[in-house]
Design an enzyme around this catalytic site. Structure first.
Site, PDB file in Angstrom:
ATOM      1  N   HIS A  52       7.366  -3.559 -17.141  1.00  0.00           N
ATOM      2  CA  HIS A  52       8.482  -3.430 -17.291  1.00  0.00           C
ATOM      3  C   HIS A  52       9.454  -4.616 -18.262  1.00  0.00           C
ATOM      4  CE1 HIS A  52      10.090  -1.129 -13.707  1.00  0.00           C
ATOM      5  NE2 HIS A  52      10.127  -1.933 -13.072  1.00  0.00           N
ATOM      6  N   ARG A 315       7.320  -0.623  -0.686  1.00  0.00           N
ATOM      7  CA  ARG A 315       7.498  -1.544  -1.716  1.00  0.00           C
ATOM      8  C   ARG A 315       7.222  -3.247  -0.232  1.00  0.00           C
ATOM      9  NH1 ARG A 315      11.808   1.670  -2.385  1.00  0.00           N
ATOM     10  NH2 ARG A 315      12.063   1.275  -4.561  1.00  0.00           N
TER      11      ARG A 315
HETATM   12  C1  FAD Z   1       8.347   2.692  -5.023  1.00  0.00           C
HETATM   13  C2  FAD Z   1       7.535   1.677  -6.350  1.00  0.00           C
HETATM   14  C3  FAD Z   1       7.858   1.480  -7.420  1.00  0.00           C
HETATM   15  C4  FAD Z   1       7.302   0.728  -7.607  1.00  0.00           C
HETATM   16  N1  FAD Z   1       6.814   0.520  -9.372  1.00  0.00           N
HETATM   17  C5  FAD Z   1       6.938  -0.243 -10.102  1.00  0.00           C
HETATM   18  C6  FAD Z   1       6.691   0.126 -11.811  1.00  0.00           C
HETATM   19  O1  FAD Z   1       7.823   0.439 -12.394  1.00  0.00           O
HETATM   20  N2  FAD Z   1       6.425  -1.517 -12.210  1.00  0.00           N
HETATM   21  C7  FAD Z   1       6.049  -2.835 -11.194  1.00  0.00           C
HETATM   22  O2  FAD Z   1       5.923  -3.020 -11.920  1.00  0.00           O
HETATM   23  N3  FAD Z   1       5.661  -3.064 -10.044  1.00  0.00           N
HETATM   24  C8  FAD Z   1       6.238  -1.529  -8.984  1.00  0.00           C
HETATM   25  N4  FAD Z   1       5.820  -1.654  -8.316  1.00  0.00           N
HETATM   26  C9  FAD Z   1       5.125  -2.779  -7.876  1.00  0.00           C
HETATM   27  C10 FAD Z   1       3.602  -2.697  -7.548  1.00  0.00           C
HETATM   28  O3  FAD Z   1       3.248  -1.140  -7.244  1.00  0.00           O
HETATM   29  C11 FAD Z   1       3.388  -3.638  -6.399  1.00  0.00           C
HETATM   30  O4  FAD Z   1       4.060  -5.545  -6.873  1.00  0.00           O
HETATM   31  C12 FAD Z   1       1.633  -3.646  -7.021  1.00  0.00           C
HETATM   32  O5  FAD Z   1       1.280  -2.249  -6.670  1.00  0.00           O
HETATM   33  C13 FAD Z   1       1.282  -4.855  -5.487  1.00  0.00           C
HETATM   34  O6  FAD Z   1      -0.016  -5.247  -5.542  1.00  0.00           O
HETATM   35  P1  FAD Z   1       0.005  -5.849  -4.513  1.00  0.00           P
HETATM   36  O7  FAD Z   1      -1.239  -6.429  -5.059  1.00  0.00           O
HETATM   37  O8  FAD Z   1      -0.052  -7.064  -4.360  1.00  0.00           O
HETATM   38  O9  FAD Z   1      -0.195  -5.287  -2.992  1.00  0.00           O
HETATM   39  P2  FAD Z   1      -1.382  -3.864  -3.116  1.00  0.00           P
HETATM   40  O10 FAD Z   1      -1.895  -2.805  -3.843  1.00  0.00           O
HETATM   41  O11 FAD Z   1      -0.950  -2.891  -1.566  1.00  0.00           O
HETATM   42  O12 FAD Z   1      -2.795  -4.337  -2.185  1.00  0.00           O
HETATM   43  C14 FAD Z   1      -3.010  -5.192  -1.071  1.00  0.00           C
HETATM   44  C15 FAD Z   1      -4.177  -4.684  -0.442  1.00  0.00           C
HETATM   45  O13 FAD Z   1      -4.708  -5.314   0.100  1.00  0.00           O
HETATM   46  C16 FAD Z   1      -5.151  -4.880   1.262  1.00  0.00           C
HETATM   47  N5  FAD Z   1      -5.883  -5.596   2.259  1.00  0.00           N
HETATM   48  C17 FAD Z   1      -4.345  -5.793   3.249  1.00  0.00           C
HETATM   49  N6  FAD Z   1      -5.149  -6.701   4.313  1.00  0.00           N
HETATM   50  C18 FAD Z   1      -5.993  -6.464   4.277  1.00  0.00           C
HETATM   51  C19 FAD Z   1      -7.733  -7.135   5.431  1.00  0.00           C
HETATM   52  N7  FAD Z   1      -6.841  -7.247   6.761  1.00  0.00           N
HETATM   53  N8  FAD Z   1      -8.151  -7.192   4.845  1.00  0.00           N
HETATM   54  C20 FAD Z   1      -9.229  -6.874   3.415  1.00  0.00           C
HETATM   55  N9  FAD Z   1      -7.705  -6.357   3.025  1.00  0.00           N
HETATM   56  C21 FAD Z   1      -6.647  -6.086   2.977  1.00  0.00           C
HETATM   57  C22 FAD Z   1      -5.166  -3.333   1.483  1.00  0.00           C
HETATM   58  O14 FAD Z   1      -5.530  -2.258   1.277  1.00  0.00           O
HETATM   59  C23 FAD Z   1      -4.611  -3.186  -0.360  1.00  0.00           C
HETATM   60  O15 FAD Z   1      -5.338  -2.369  -1.193  1.00  0.00           O
HETATM   61  C24 FAD Z   1       6.684  -0.508  -7.299  1.00  0.00           C
HETATM   62  C25 FAD Z   1       6.126   0.104  -6.092  1.00  0.00           C
HETATM   63  C26 FAD Z   1       6.764   0.743  -5.257  1.00  0.00           C
HETATM   64  C27 FAD Z   1       6.392   0.684  -3.592  1.00  0.00           C
END
Ligand code: FAD
Length: 486
Positions: A52, A315
């Site tokens: 974005h 999300r």
């Molecule tokens: C419908 C939708 C559309 C979106 N569109 C966009 C977009 O177009 N552009 C944008 O910038 N963002 C977008 N986002 C947001 C973006 O996808 C997320 O912000 C981002 O992927 C989050 O990444 P993360 O690493 O925080 O979480 P995650 O990818 O969920 O990673 C967290 C990890 O922690 C691990 N975990 C959890 N608990 C434990 C535990 N106890 N021990 C070890 N590991 C654990 C999980 O297995 C997971 O792999 C969108 C999200 C959604 C749902």
């Protein structure tokens, strides 16, 4: 397993992977733990994949700051990290006077946030670029700095760079608790043993509130909001769009958009459904109907026969309404990267730099003089010239064997994906590194071959090969808890 680290990063999504990579720029022994067999198995695998521009979030919020800075960092590091990104720009389409007012507000907000190049286009100017869009569109907000990406590919690139620079990634390693002294964590307890550590970064996505609570910080909660999508075949591209078209946003969502992918497919979605279950990524008939009806307002002649699959992502909606970033107020050595909902994919490199900055200040860690940019070279066979293809086949005849016919992926690319730093361990892991299984047949043809190659390269029986998650065995095996009953 007994290990020691300066920093343990919990969660191998885009946030955790970007943070780990950033930490390797300093003299800090860093370990990332991920509960699933591969990284990018959470929300990072199912989203709109848009980088974005940064006009959505309100000025002064962490979301606004991290979005604009993250987008800038991706522009800077795309070549160096060989990231699959296309800088398409994005449009927000308005169909009436009220929506035109909203896009003017977005323009003003974007300017305050420091988004470069924003402009309002007329409907006709937009349709000259995107001829399939509705005649009802009166105008649009154009954001040239936006783009589309291969979301798991970004996380994998950061992870490869981190491992190349000495960080460790422990997969199938679930955090179950902490050892503490006073208000400080002394060790992370996992189902694979204990890691003594000086600092912990919580990047556990949808589960970040549970991890935080296990450590003693209950200051926020996360609830899941599902978004469903329909993906279209590349062959339908001429009837779809070339870039990213949002409708005018609502209060809860950016709306159901029509969008290209980095590899020439198109998709429509997502809707927004609040739910309690943090694991339920099922798709529904109601959801599909909702997104198709909505998408038709932008693209009246949606080529329904070209839909190839559906998927959904969750999300991580935080109780604070913003990203939760920085030091916990109750646990002295816990840093949060929580509530990372959209634009989290875009923001992650900025989140990584922000948190690494805090850790460097806390620890006094010096720069890692041996830090190497980039990651090992990849050859994407189908994009190469015939001359280069011939040369690769001569060097390694596995480049001459096509395994995925839809996406023209060779055996050599699959073998490379398995043996790279933080290499693939599952069928979906191969898919997310090479595109084998991403095409029209969705792995129907190449799935068994990929399974065989994984078994051969990892030296495991085929009955041990999994599709994606811990118990998702590809074949019936009576010795396993799932995959069939004895
Ligand atoms: C419908 C939708 C559309 C979106 N569109 C966009 C977009 O177009 N552009 C944008 O910038 N963002 C977008 N986002 C947001 C973006 O996808 C997320 O912000 C981002 O992927 C989050 O990444 P993360 O690493 O925080 O979480 P995650 O990818 O969920 O990673 C967290 C990890 O922690 C691990 N975990 C959890 N608990 C434990 C535990 N106890 N021990 C070890 N590991 C654990 C999980 O297995 C997971 O792999 C969108 C999200 C959604 C749902």
């Amino acid at each position: 397993m007994e290990r020691e680290a300066d920093v343990v990063v919990i969660g191998g999504g885009i946030a955790g992977a970007a943070i780990l990579s950033e930490l390797t720029k300093y003299q800090l022994k860093s370990i990332l733990v991920e509960k699933e067999p591969d990284i990018a198995s959470g929300t990072t695998k199912a989203n709109s994949a848009i980088l974005h521009a940064g006009f959505d979030a309100h000025e002064g919020t962490m979301k606004a700051k991290m979005n604009v800075e993250g987008n800038r960092i991706y522009h800077e590091r795309k070549e160096e990290l060989d990231l699959d990104i296309e800088w398409t720009g994005s449009f927000v389409a308005a169909t009436n006077d009220e929506e035109m007012d909203t896009i003017r507000e977005l323009l003003e907000r974007g300017n305050k946030n420091g988004v470069p190049g924003l402009a309002i286009w007329s409907g006709d100017k937009l349709r000259a670029q995107e001829p399939n869009l509705s005649q009802d569109i009166k105008g649009a907000l154009w954001a040239p700095s936006a783009g589309v990406c291969w979301p798991f590919g970004l996380a994998i690139a950061f992870a490869e760079n981190a491992v190349m620079n000495g960080a460790e990634i422990l997969r199938e390693c679930k955090v179950e608790g902490f050892e503490k002294k006073g208000n400080a964590i002394t060790a992370v307890k996992t189902d694979k043993g204990t890691i003594q550590t000086k600092y912990v970064v919580n990047a556990a996505g949808i589960h970040a509130d549970e991890i935080s609570a296990l450590a003693g910080d209950t200051s926020f909660t996360i609830h899941p909001r599902k978004g469903e999508y329909v993906l279209f075949d590349k062959a339908a591209r001429k009837d779809m769009v070339n870039g990213v078209i949002f409708p005018t946003p609502s209060k809860t969502s950016k709306g159901i958009l029509v969008c290209t992918t980095t590899h020439g497919n198109t998709f429509v979605g997502p809707n927004a459904q609040d739910q309690d279950d943090k694991e339920d990524t099922s798709v529904t008939v109601q959801g599909m109907n909702e997104i198709l009806q909505s998408a038709k307002k932008l693209l009246p002649n949606l080529p329904m026969g070209a839909a190839i699959t559906e998927f959904a992502g969750l999300r991580a909606v935080s109780s604070t309404g913003d990203f939760i970033l920085g030091k916990s107020e109750t646990v002295s050595n816990l840093l949060q990267a929580a509530g990372i909902q959209s634009p989290g994919l875009t923001s992650s490199p900025a989140i990584a730099a922000y948190l690494a900055g805090i850790l460097v200040q806390e620890t006094g860690a010096k720069k890692n003089e041996h830090y190497q940019k980039g990651r090992p070279v990849r050859h994407t066979f189908h994009t190469l010239s015939n001359e280069k293809r011939k040369q690769l086949v001569k060097e390694n005849n596995r480049y001459g064997r096509i395994i995925c016919r839809c996406e023209t992926v060779t055996e050599a690319e699959i073998v490379d994906a398995i043996h790279r730093p933080c290499g693939a361990r599952t069928v979906d892991g191969v898919k997310r590194r090479t595109r084998a299984g991403m095409g029209r047949c969705q792995g129907g043809f190449c799935g068994p071959r990929v399974t065989q190659i994984l078994a051969r390269e990892l030296d495991i029986p085929v009955t041990e090969v999994r599709k994606e998650m811990r118990e998702s065995y590809m074949f019936y095996n009576k010795d396993k808890t799932s995959g069939g009953k004895a």
